[in-house]
Design an enzyme around this catalytic site. Structure first.
Site, short mmCIF file in Angstrom:
data_model
loop_
_atom_site.label_atom_id
_atom_site.label_comp_id
_atom_site.label_asym_id
_atom_site.label_seq_id
_atom_site.Cartn_x
_atom_site.Cartn_y
_atom_site.Cartn_z
N SER A 1 42.80 39.39 30.97
CA SER A 1 44.21 39.25 30.57
C SER A 1 44.42 37.93 29.83
CB SER A 1 45.07 39.28 31.84
OG SER A 1 46.42 39.01 31.55
N SER B 1 42.50 23.66 32.56
CA SER B 1 43.49 22.81 33.24
C SER B 1 44.87 23.33 32.85
CB SER B 1 43.27 21.35 32.80
OG SER B 1 44.29 20.53 33.30
N ASP C 1 36.82 34.00 46.97
CA ASP C 1 35.65 34.41 47.76
C ASP C 1 34.40 33.87 47.07
OD1 ASP C 1 33.87 35.58 49.42
OD2 ASP C 1 34.24 37.64 48.77
N ARG D 1 41.05 46.99 35.69
CA ARG D 1 41.46 46.02 34.66
C ARG D 1 40.24 45.55 33.86
NH1 ARG D 1 46.14 43.08 34.91
NH2 ARG D 1 45.22 41.01 35.02
N ILE E 1 44.85 34.55 28.16
CA ILE E 1 43.98 33.60 27.45
C ILE E 1 42.51 34.03 27.55
CG2 ILE E 1 43.11 31.22 27.54
CD1 ILE E 1 46.02 30.41 28.46
N1 LIG Z 1 50.04 31.00 30.12
C1 LIG Z 1 50.41 29.74 30.28
O1 LIG Z 1 51.51 29.34 29.84
C2 LIG Z 1 49.49 28.76 30.95
C3 LIG Z 1 49.83 27.39 30.95
C4 LIG Z 1 49.00 26.47 31.56
C5 LIG Z 1 47.83 26.89 32.17
N2 LIG Z 1 47.52 28.21 32.17
C6 LIG Z 1 46.28 28.61 32.83
O2 LIG Z 1 45.51 29.39 31.96
C7 LIG Z 1 44.73 30.31 32.72
C8 LIG Z 1 44.90 31.71 32.13
O3 LIG Z 1 46.25 32.08 32.28
P1 LIG Z 1 46.90 33.31 31.52
O4 LIG Z 1 48.22 32.86 31.08
O5 LIG Z 1 45.94 33.90 30.56
O6 LIG Z 1 47.13 34.29 32.79
P2 LIG Z 1 46.99 35.87 32.96
O7 LIG Z 1 47.31 36.59 31.71
O8 LIG Z 1 47.77 36.18 34.20
O9 LIG Z 1 45.43 36.05 33.26
C9 LIG Z 1 44.89 35.51 34.43
C10 LIG Z 1 43.46 35.97 34.57
O10 LIG Z 1 42.90 35.33 35.71
C11 LIG Z 1 42.28 36.33 36.54
N3 LIG Z 1 42.42 35.88 37.92
C12 LIG Z 1 43.53 35.46 38.54
N4 LIG Z 1 43.26 35.11 39.80
C13 LIG Z 1 41.92 35.33 39.98
C14 LIG Z 1 41.04 35.17 41.07
N5 LIG Z 1 41.47 34.73 42.26
N6 LIG Z 1 39.74 35.47 40.89
C15 LIG Z 1 39.28 35.93 39.72
N7 LIG Z 1 40.08 36.12 38.63
C16 LIG Z 1 41.38 35.83 38.78
C17 LIG Z 1 43.05 37.61 36.24
O11 LIG Z 1 42.19 38.71 36.48
P3 LIG Z 1 42.53 39.96 37.43
O12 LIG Z 1 43.99 39.89 37.77
O13 LIG Z 1 42.15 41.14 36.62
O14 LIG Z 1 41.64 39.71 38.59
C18 LIG Z 1 43.31 37.46 34.74
O15 LIG Z 1 42.17 37.87 34.02
C19 LIG Z 1 45.21 30.19 34.17
O16 LIG Z 1 44.31 29.37 34.88
C20 LIG Z 1 46.56 29.52 34.03
O17 LIG Z 1 46.94 28.79 35.17
C21 LIG Z 1 48.30 29.15 31.57
#
Ligand SMILES: NC(=O)c1ccc[n+]([C@@H]2O[C@H](COP(=O)([O-])OP(=O)(O)OC[C@H]3O[C@@H](n4cnc5c(N)ncnc54)[C@H](OP(=O)(O)O)[C@@H]3O)[C@@H](O)[C@H]2O)c1
Length: 255
Positions: free
Chosen positions: A33, A148, A79, A59, A35
């Protein structure tokens, strides 16, 4: 130095220090999903072989299909013990990218020690376990990119716990770039990026909240997943970049 000699030096430098992704094996933890999916798509389009890691087989299948095929592994940051076995069964790895993460913003008063431990697992224990498990598989000229976030640099009143977690990632990257050398270790630090994560943040008010956040930024817009994927590609291919945190926040730290 005449023009021809300068050109020769420029070409030699480029050939020596950039590392094309074609034929390389890239693992994206969190590649189902947002990024992570944009990173997976970008490296696949550059000719890399991709392994996706996420928590949910469906997914994973959908994400792999959307980028033209990828190896799929089920794993959860909470885990950490599963990762050694996952890596043992893999072909050698050139790059490990960890974008996986959630974001629950709570004040200190609202949160509990269990919330704090969950963040520590997601941002410290899980990534450390994956990186350590990957070491036997990672090629010495490869690299690691962790994630980060803006809260490491710019506080908000509900961000103490997550902010501490992502700040730890930045400290980790700097130290690991020394410990794991010549493997390069870097991080991206996104600001607001329009991904499914923000639906959980803003709910129904997402559209208005993002429009007003965009208007306050020097860039006049918030980030797109591809903005971060482009930066990750620079970190993966730039042979002289290590111990670095690349901020992709549209200028939010200074606005
Ligand atoms: N979007 C923003 O504005 C933003 C800003 C600052 C930082 N970030 C950071 O950027 C990263 C990516 O965020 P995103 O916005 O792309 O979020 P996203 O669209 O919700 O994607 C999150 C991804 O992380 C995986 N994931 C979540 N928890 C997990 C776990 N416990 N074990 C394994 N996989 C896990 C999900 O996979 P499944 O659900 O399929 O397992 C999904 O592929 C995150 O670390 C987020 O904190 C995002």
């Amino acid at each position: 130095m005449n023009e021809t000699t300068m050109e020769h030096h420029a070409n030699a430098n480029t050939a020596g220090h950039t590392r094309p992704l074609a034929g390389r094996h890239v693992m994206v933890v969190g590649g189902t999903s947002g990024i992570g999916l944009a990173v997976a798509r970008d490296v696949a389009s550059a000719g890399a072989e991709v392994t996706l890691v996420g928590r949910d087989p469906q997914r994973l299948r959908r994400a792999a299909g959307s980028i033209g095929g990828a190896r799929q592994l089920v794993g959860d940051l909470h885990d950490a013990s599963v990762f050694e076995a996952l890596f043992d069964a893999l072909p050698p790895l050139d790059h490990l990218v960890i974008t996986a993460g959630t974001a629950s913003l709570k004040t200190l008063r609202e949160s509990t020690p269990d919330d704090w431990r969950r963040v520590a697992e997601e941002r410290i224990v899980g990534p450390l376990a994956i990186v350590r498990a990957a070491l036997n598989r990672l090629r010495q000229d490869g690299s690691i990119v962790l994630t980060s976030g803006l809260l490491a640099s710019r506080p908000m009143h509900t961000g103490a716990v997550i902010g501490a977690g992502v700040a730890a990632v930045e400290a980790m990257v700097r130290a690991l770039s020394l410990e794991l050398a010549p493997i390069r270790v870097n991080a991206v630090s996104p600001g607001l990026v329009d991904t499914p994560l923000l639906d959980t943040f803003f709910g129904d008010g997402k559209h208005e909240a993002l429009a007003s956040a965009a208007a306050a930024l020097p860039t006049g817009r918030i980030g797109r997943p591809d903005d971060i994927a482009q930066a990750v590609r620079l970190l993966l291919t730039g042979g002289f970049i290590t111990g670095e945190v690349l901020h992709l926040d549209g200028g939010a730290r200074w606005a």
